[in-house]
Design a protein around this motif. Structure first.
Motif, PDB file in Angstrom:
ATOM      1  N   ASP A   1      -9.118  55.454  -1.414  1.00 11.89           N
ATOM      2  CA  ASP A   1      -7.983  54.588  -1.786  1.00 11.89           C
ATOM      3  C   ASP A   1      -8.476  53.409  -2.611  1.00 11.89           C
ATOM      4  OD1 ASP A   1      -6.182  56.118  -0.408  1.00 11.89           O
ATOM      5  OD2 ASP A   1      -6.031  54.766   1.333  1.00 11.89           O
ATOM      6  N   LEU A   2      -9.515  52.754  -2.084  1.00 11.40           N
ATOM      7  CA  LEU A   2      -9.995  51.541  -2.752  1.00 11.40           C
ATOM      8  C   LEU A   2     -10.515  51.855  -4.143  1.00 11.40           C
ATOM      9  CD1 LEU A   2     -11.957  49.239  -0.301  1.00 11.40           C
ATOM     10  CD2 LEU A   2      -9.951  48.711  -1.683  1.00 11.40           C
ATOM     11  N   GLU A   3     -11.245  52.957  -4.260  1.00 13.75           N
ATOM     12  CA  GLU A   3     -11.777  53.318  -5.572  1.00 13.75           C
ATOM     13  C   GLU A   3     -10.629  53.509  -6.567  1.00 13.75           C
ATOM     14  OE1 GLU A   3     -15.950  55.546  -4.231  1.00 13.75           O
ATOM     15  OE2 GLU A   3     -14.191  56.748  -4.753  1.00 13.75           O
ATOM     16  N   SER A   4      -9.569  54.176  -6.125  1.00 14.68           N
ATOM     17  CA  SER A   4      -8.501  54.422  -7.100  1.00 14.68           C
ATOM     18  C   SER A   4      -7.689  53.147  -7.350  1.00 14.68           C
ATOM     19  CB  SER A   4      -7.632  55.606  -6.682  1.00 14.68           C
ATOM     20  OG  SER A   4      -6.832  55.241  -5.596  1.00 14.68           O
ATOM     21  N   TRP A   5      -7.504  52.336  -6.323  1.00 13.45           N
ATOM     22  CA  TRP A   5      -6.771  51.068  -6.540  1.00 13.45           C
ATOM     23  C   TRP A   5      -7.539  50.143  -7.477  1.00 13.45           C
ATOM     24  CZ3 TRP A   5      -5.439  49.864  -0.686  1.00 13.45           C
ATOM     25  CH2 TRP A   5      -4.548  50.845  -0.214  1.00 13.45           C
TER      26      TRP A   5
END
Ligand SMILES: *Cc1c(COP(=O)(O)O)cnc(C)c1O
Length: 993
Positions: free
Chosen positions: A578-582
């Motif tokens: 999630d964090l990588e894509s956000w």
């Protein structure tokens, strides 16, 4: 509910918060503020100013609405045309539920994988009163020592623990992890031994992740790496240094004295990577002649955290202290002669030495070092020895059980780790252990490692033996109270004989009441975000909300080993995905790696990606990194560590990059330019309008563009570096994304790249195919604090994130407007506006009156404030960054203090107070000096202590007066001073002011 509080509404809700969707002349109606859904409400609690406050700030700055202000401040050329695409804001309850579900998808096991990560009991008194206490975790790096005595003392305790346990006289105040500490040691040995060939011997029995990081880092700086099994002696070649791990990766404990002697005879230095707990019962590296000892202090009470954050450490012998990487706390004295702590030898650091610095490390692991130091103090020497003996006892029981059951083990001398030979049964054994709830280390199908720790019990030992199919009875160690050294379990020549941690402090806080009060007393000496705004330019000291912090100590996040099998870490991998894509969406890049565990390490990773990209194109001659004059010191230091040469680009009088000079440099170095490394908005706090042009020029010359993302708090939701010309950026999650600063770490410095650089991102430490290799020991760096950033982004939603940025810009411009008449704002951009921070220029006042920026910084302490950034990026100035989290009342409190200080400067200018006898130069004032029988100053005690009526209610008294840094550097003392040093005997040496 506060009346007038801004209430965030869903994006499609009818009423909109003016900070979120401002419209010209928009009136804030009461019903807009009255909807009572908790959903999304977090934004209005994270953002300080309420509707009326924002309105007043806009009026002061002179804009009808926030849109107009943002349109005027942020150049069109960089604005993004697509809004953020992160998920819609969720309530605190929803976010905690989502995190709890992720934590539940991480499967907990008895973690016996070892490899430098061991389970430990965080004493509850430390978890609650230190790790989870805002007074500790929200504090800044102690550059202002007078308001940092508490955490400086704690760090000094940590240093003393490391010094005592390693047997070396000077230890630093933490490094990033064990693997990078080994790299730092190699670079230190090189600095200390420049005449030898550029080759280093590293023992093959180091942790595999250490070897991976060392391979990547030595290759970049052109040091030849000789991987060698030192149980067979030293290699034939010539080298400047040797690194040996003891206990080794397979658990063996060795007496290294003879080997170290031989290395010294060849004029090489020796680093020993070691284990602090082992050193309580086994002979310490210093006693065996090591020049340097490094390692991780994780097992001193810091949870596994899926790999970090943990405090790395380094200790050195006499003579090497001036070459230490990272921060070092030293003892000095204040103007009244009282013992006082402060950061020592800062001239080694990148802020001053830039490309000649001893290291690029800036943010380190202060909070975790403090936990480790307090863990040691809480247990004392005897307690640590008892824990070590129990760990060793259990390992001995594992070893004896295996051998009795016919399973061969590798070493006779070990501390906590036993490695078994299982000829082809490795996978089966590890699987069997997994079914019994235990993680073991699968070295290969023939060898399995078992590491015992503070939590190991006889019952766990029995399960381990069962996994091996061994039914021998367990010779219990649970209740054993014997010292391993006297039990006959350790060979006498391997046992530690010297005492350690004998200082008073290691006896004083062994009861919970004493420790609780000690922690409270220390944090009371400090100013952290829980007491005052910290208006630090470049460091974005914003709210670290309780709801964001809560998950980090849940066992589902805290208890996971970094090398646990993937199927046990689904929750973490979902959170990281999630964090990588956000973050990719927020920055406009294609791929993100969360591995770097500080901004400096993100810089290094990004520059290594650039270097390796050029090389993959056959462009091996591109080795120059252009860096603007105003850049943060880490930039230049990181470039050197990536094997690049630094060429400085001049700054124009506007503060912007000098385009003419840039063109000249590109012309001159044409085929050698690897990259430009620029900060946006610049460290001058301005949105430069020609950044696209800068990027185009560098691209046209074949170079890559590195955008230092430390100032992303001025961009999120408004502009994306990946869209306006960047190829790569690092972010500081401990600035823009709410990870608290911890008094100097932890941090997370993800690196984000465009697609063409993606193959060159840091790789998993065990992945031998990675081009660039890893930059941290743990695959996901400081994974344990990523829930904080996940929570922040989830709570704010896309509009909330953009609102935070807009408000930060509004707040900076409000302060600039309010203060510029008193202290001119040095650089402004379009329409005379600043970005998210501004530089107040004290130089003319200093010239006229002698009052310095430092005087103002110290006088702010008397007003109850932490100082702004002092003399960076321009000497003689203060850089102020209010962030979105400070409400108007707090901003006004700061404005009032600064204006009052301006009036005091006027009094000096007017001759009412001689400079040396002014409250500015005498600041800060301790209670002791204010209550002295004699008062000889031309200003009153009240003027000194209560310069504004508002200061009276919650007056902060600093524990020391202004500290003499030079004295401390000349007389370097980096361990706890003896109690006599604190005696007030009326006969303190007088120190001239
Ligand atoms: C803080 C900062 C860095 C360094 O980040 P660390 O996490 O401290 O290593 C680099 N560049 C800029 C502009 C910064 O403000």
């Amino acid at each position: 509910m506060r009346v007038g509080t801004l209430r965030y509404q869903d994006r499609d809700g009818e009423g909109k918060h003016p900070l979120i969707a401002p419209r010209r002349g928009h009136e804030i109606s009461e019903n807009l503020l009255s909807h009572n859904s908790l959903r999304g409400d977090f934004t209005s609690r994270h953002i300080g100013p309420d509707a009326s406050g924002a309105r007043r700030m806009l009026d002061t700055v002179g804009y009808d609405g926030l849109d107009e202000l943002i349109d005027a401040a942020v150049p069109d050329s960089i604005r993004t045309h697509s809004p953020l695409n992160t998920p819609a804001a969720r309530s605190e309850t929803e976010v905690l539920a989502a995190l709890r579900a992720m934590a539940a998808r991480n499967e907990q096991r008895v973690q016996m994988i070892g490899l430098g990560y061991y389970d430990t009991v965080t004493p509850a008194v430390l978890r609650r009163n230190l790790l989870e206490a805002p007074g500790w975790y929200t504090s800044y790096t102690p550059y202002q020592p007078e308001i940092s005595q508490g955490r400086l003392e704690a760090l000094l305790n940590f240093q003393t623990v490391v010094e005592d346990l390693t047997g070396l006289p000077v230890a630093g105040a933490s490094l990033l992890d064990e693997a990078t500490a080994v790299v730092e040691a190699i670079l230190l040995m090189r600095r200390a031994n420049k005449s030898a060939p550029a080759a280093v011997v590293v023992d093959t029995n180091c942790f595999p992740q250490t070897l991976s990081v060392v391979r990547a880092r030595t290759e970049a700086v052109g040091i030849e790496l000789i991987e060698h099994d030192t149980t067979r002696g030293l290699p034939e070649e010539k080298f400047f240094g040797v690194v040996i791990q003891n206990p080794g990766s397979t658990g063996q404990v060795r007496d290294l004295s003879a080997l170290i002697n031989r290395a010294h005879e060849q004029d090489a230095l020796v680093t020993v990577a070691t284990d602090l707990l082992a050193s309580t019962i086994f002979e310490e590296p210093g006693a065996q002649g090591a020049d340097i000892a490094v390692g991780s202090a994780q097992r001193f009470g810091v949870p596994l955290f899926f790999g970090g954050p943990h405090a790395g450490f380094m200790a050195v012998r006499q003579g090497l202290e001036r070459m230490l990487p990272g921060r070092l706390v030293g003892v000095s004295r204040d103007v009244d002669g009282a013992v006082a702590y402060r950061l020592a030898l800062q001239t080694r650091e990148q802020h001053i030495r830039r490309d000649k610095a001893t290291s690029n490390i800036c943010t380190a692991q202060a909070l975790l070092a403090n936990v480790a130091g307090m863990y040691a103090a809480y247990h004392g020497a005897s307690g640590l020895r008892a824990i070590a003996s129990r760990v060793h006892g259990h390992a001995t029981a594992v070893n004896a059980g295996l051998r009795a059951g016919g399973v061969d083990t590798l070493h006779a001398d070990f501390f906590d780790t036993v490695v078994a030979r299982v000829s082809g049964r490795g996978r089966a054994v590890v699987l069997a252990a997994d079914r019994l709830g235990v993680n073991l280390r699968l070295i290969d199908d023939d060898t399995v490692g078992i590491s015992c720790d503070e939590k190991t019990t006889d019952a766990i030992v029995a399960r381990v033996l069962e996994a091996f199919g061994v039914s021998a009875g367990v010779r219990g160690a649970d209740g054993q109270s014997r010292d391993s050294r006297t039990s006959g379990w350790i060979q006498p020549d391997l046992a530690r004989t010297s005492p350690f941690m004998t200082a008073d402090l290691f006896h004083r806080y062994r009861s919970e009441a004493a420790m609780q009060r000690y922690l409270r007393r220390l944090s009371d000496r400090d100013l952290a975000l829980d007491r005052t705004m910290i208006p630090l330019g470049s460091c974005t000291m914003k709210l670290n909300s309780a709801v964001e912090m809560e998950p980090i100590s849940w066992p589902g996040f805290a208890g996971i080993h970094p090398y646990a099998p993937d199927e046990q870490t689904r929750g973490y991998r979902e959170l990281i995905g999630d964090l990588e894509s956000w973050l990719a969406d927020i920055t406009g890049y294609d791929r993100v790696s969360l591995q770097p565990n500080a901004g400096s390490q993100g810089e290094l990773a990004g520059l290594l990606a650039i270097r390796n990209y050029h090389r993959s194109n056959g462009d091996t001659g591109r080795d120059i990194c252009l860096i603007p004059q105003s850049a943060h010191g880490t930039n230049a230091a990181s470039a050197v560590l990536a094997g690049l040469r630094v060429v400085v680009v001049a700054t124009a009088s506007s503060g912007d990059i000098d385009l003419g000079d840039l063109r000249n440099q590109l012309e001159e170095h044409r085929d050698h330019v690897a990259a430009i490394m620029l900060t946006y908005p610049s460290t001058h706090g301005v949105y430069e309008t020609d950044v696209r042009q800068v990027c185009d020029l560098v691209h046209d010359a074949g170079g890559q563009v590195y955008v230092d993302g430390a100032n992303l708090n001025a961009l999120v939701g408004l502009a994306r570096p990946g869209e306006f010309g960047g190829d790569v950026s690092h972010l500081n999650l401990h600035k823009t994304f709410c990870i608290p600063h911890g008094g100097g770490g932890p941090g997370v410095g993800p690196v984000a790249v465009r697609a063409h650089l993606a193959p060159f991102l840091p790789s998993h430490p065990f992945d031998t195919d990675g081009v660039t290799g890893p930059v941290s020991a743990a695959p996901q760096g400081s994974a344990g604090i990523l829930p904080i950033t996940w929570a922040y982004i989830a709570l704010m939603g896309p509009d909330g994130l953009a609102a935070a940025t807009r408000t930060a810009v509004l707040a900076a411009n409000y302060l600039a407007s309010e203060l510029t008449d008193s202290f001119p704002v040095l650089f402004t951009g379009a329409d005379g506006l600043v970005a998210h921070e501004c530089i107040l220029d004290l130089r003319a006042l200093t010239k006229a009156t002698g009052v310095t920026a430092e005087d103002v910084a110290k006088r702010l302490i008397d007003y109850g404030f932490h100082a702004p950034t002092l003399s960076f990026p321009v000497n003689g100035t203060l850089m102020v960054e209010p962030t979105e989290s400070e409400d108007l009342a707090e901003l006004d409190r700061f404005v009032a203090a600064m204006k009052a200080i301006r009036a005091e400067i006027q009094a000096v200018a007017d001759g009412r107070w001689p400079l040396e006898q002014s409250p500015l130069r005498q600041a800060p004032h301790t209670a002791e000096c204010l209550l002295a029988d004699e008062w000889t100053h031309p200003y009153t005690r009240r003027e000194a202590a209560y310069p504004l009526p508002s200061v009276m209610a919650d007056k902060y008294f600093p524990p020391v007066r202004r500290i003499d840094g030079v004295h401390g550097d000349r007389n370097l003392v980096c361990s706890c001073p003896p109690p006599e040093a604190f005696a007030i005997d009326g006969d303190r040496e007088e120190v001239p002011v």
